[in-house]
Motif scaffolding. Structure first.
Motif, mmCIF file in Angstrom:
data_model
loop_
_atom_site.group_PDB
_atom_site.id
_atom_site.type_symbol
_atom_site.label_atom_id
_atom_site.label_comp_id
_atom_site.label_asym_id
_atom_site.label_seq_id
_atom_site.Cartn_x
_atom_site.Cartn_y
_atom_site.Cartn_z
ATOM 1 N N VAL A 12 42.539 53.699 46.782
ATOM 2 C CA VAL A 12 42.999 52.311 46.847
ATOM 3 C C VAL A 12 42.975 51.711 45.446
ATOM 4 C CG1 VAL A 12 42.583 50.009 47.802
ATOM 5 C CG2 VAL A 12 42.143 52.031 49.219
ATOM 6 N N THR A 13 44.094 51.139 45.013
ATOM 7 C CA THR A 13 44.112 50.357 43.774
ATOM 8 C C THR A 13 43.967 48.884 44.137
ATOM 9 O OG1 THR A 13 46.477 49.841 43.648
ATOM 10 C CG2 THR A 13 45.780 52.012 42.832
ATOM 11 N N GLY A 14 43.426 48.112 43.223
ATOM 12 C CA GLY A 14 43.278 46.680 43.465
ATOM 13 C C GLY A 14 42.170 46.337 44.437
ATOM 14 N N ALA A 15 41.195 47.221 44.590
ATOM 15 C CA ALA A 15 40.171 47.031 45.618
ATOM 16 C C ALA A 15 39.216 45.878 45.334
ATOM 17 C CB ALA A 15 39.375 48.323 45.815
ATOM 18 N N THR A 16 39.245 45.333 44.115
ATOM 19 C CA THR A 16 38.432 44.141 43.839
ATOM 20 C C THR A 16 39.247 42.869 43.994
ATOM 21 O OG1 THR A 16 38.906 44.240 41.464
ATOM 22 C CG2 THR A 16 36.920 45.384 42.237
ATOM 23 N N GLY A 17 40.540 43.001 44.269
ATOM 24 C CA GLY A 17 41.403 41.842 44.418
ATOM 25 C C GLY A 17 41.322 41.226 45.804
ATOM 26 N N PHE A 18 42.029 40.126 45.994
ATOM 27 C CA PHE A 18 41.984 39.384 47.253
ATOM 28 C C PHE A 18 42.454 40.245 48.425
ATOM 29 C CE2 PHE A 18 44.157 36.120 50.052
ATOM 30 C CZ PHE A 18 42.988 35.670 50.648
ATOM 31 N N ILE A 19 43.623 40.847 48.303
ATOM 32 C CA ILE A 19 44.141 41.668 49.393
ATOM 33 C C ILE A 19 43.438 43.023 49.425
ATOM 34 C CG2 ILE A 19 46.189 42.895 50.243
ATOM 35 C CD1 ILE A 19 47.851 40.490 49.239
ATOM 36 N N GLY A 20 43.323 43.668 48.279
ATOM 37 C CA GLY A 20 42.739 45.006 48.230
ATOM 38 C C GLY A 20 41.307 45.077 48.738
ATOM 39 N N SER A 21 40.525 44.037 48.493
ATOM 40 C CA SER A 21 39.144 44.045 48.963
ATOM 41 C C SER A 21 39.087 43.988 50.488
ATOM 42 C CB SER A 21 38.355 42.878 48.358
ATOM 43 O OG SER A 21 38.903 41.628 48.741
#
Length: 304
Positions: free
Chosen positions: A10-19
């Motif tokens: 998963v990329t962006g896992a610290t972001g709003f959607i990715g988390s």
């Protein structure tokens, strides 16, 4: 539907959607490798139970190597600036190289703004992207033309849990002399929206269904007006109400690129997502979240 646990990058896992995608997948038994930029992000995803991999997403050999060890990948990372196209293109190139001929799923996030103003958007609707998102469609086409199980998940404006950039725009609206929030233009434009947890559940469904591929448009079907949403945002912050603004004020406040997408008049019923994958939204709409839910609670906590 495949219910056996998968190893998923998963990329962006610290972001709003990715988390939220990370949490949803873990709750259903999947093992996550989170591709992150630095050690600070690595600590965040490790605390959330994922295995961090610090990598430059533009480093194709490194990303291909990581993808070689997983059963599928989900791309939600986005810088949200002029480098976004290059990042998306780099990740897609790596996914195609790693997954070609394997049947492994690659899920790529997009946004409904690519369709322009249209209050009855479906996956067959013509693209009419404003300048801010005009680069997306050619990259997404490469995902779907490649020899892999590619899916492009076209998200409506995501909200929920007191977060999201666009809800933040409404909460941070300027106020007139009476303290009323100033709407983006007349406020008569509709927005298609989706709670971030419902969106994350849709990613899970696409990941687990071996037949899921192509474009999927995701929205909760409420298609509220910006006037209604701004009135509700006023409730969240304790303002008396909201008043219409103008196109000129919106552009001066946000810049031409962002104002153009937020002035689009959009709506969707997300019939394909519901019909093919049995998805249905289970969380309150954005107006209710503003009036009674996470945003109001967050504002109250901030003012204590």
């Amino acid at each position: 539907m495949s219910s056996s646990p998968m190893k998923v990058a998963v990329t962006g896992a610290t972001g709003f959607i990715g988390s939220h995608v990370l949490t949803e997948l873990q709750q259903h038994g999947h093992e996550i490798t989170a591709l992150v930029r630095n050690e600070a992000q690595a600590e965040i995803v490790a605390a959330a139970g994922a295995t961090p991999a610090v990598v430059d997403l533009h480093d194709r050999p490194a990303v291909v190597g990581l993808l070689g060890g997983v059963d599928g990948a989900i791309h939600t990372a986005s810088p949200g600036d002029e480098t976004s196209a290059d990042l998306d293109s780099a990740v897609v190139d790596a996914a195609i190289e790693a997954f070609a001929g394997t049947g492994k799923p690659y899920l790529h996030i997009s946004g409904a703004w690519v369709y322009g103003s249209n209050t009855a958007i479906t996956e067959e609707s013509p693209f009419d992207p404003p300048a801010m998102v005009a680069w997306k469609e050619p990259i997404e086409r490469r995902v779907l033309d490649a020899d892999m199980r590619g899916a492009v998940i076209v998200s409506s404006v995501a909200y929920g849990d007191g977060g999201g950039a666009i809800p933040g725009v409404l909460l941070g609206s300027p106020q007139d002399d009476g303290g009323n929030l100033i709407m983006l233009s007349s406020g008569q434009q509709h927005w298609s929206t989706v709670h971030v947890a419902d969106l994350a559940n849709f990613f899970l469904r696409v990941l687990e269904d071996d037949s899921a591929r192509g474009y999927y448009l995701v929205g909760n079907g409420l298609n509220s007006t910006v006037a209604e949403l701004t009135e509700a945002a006023a409730t969240a912050i304790g303002a008396p109400g909201a008043v219409p603004g103008s196109n000129e004020e919106a552009r001066a406040r946000l810049g031409d690129y962002l104002a153009e997408v937020l002035l689009l008049d959009q709506g969707t019923a997300a019939a394909k997502a519901r019909g093919e994958l049995g998805w249905s939204p289970s969380h309150p709409g954005l107006a209710d979240e503003f009036r009674h839910g996470s945003y109001r609670a967050k504002q109250a906590a901030a003012s204590d």
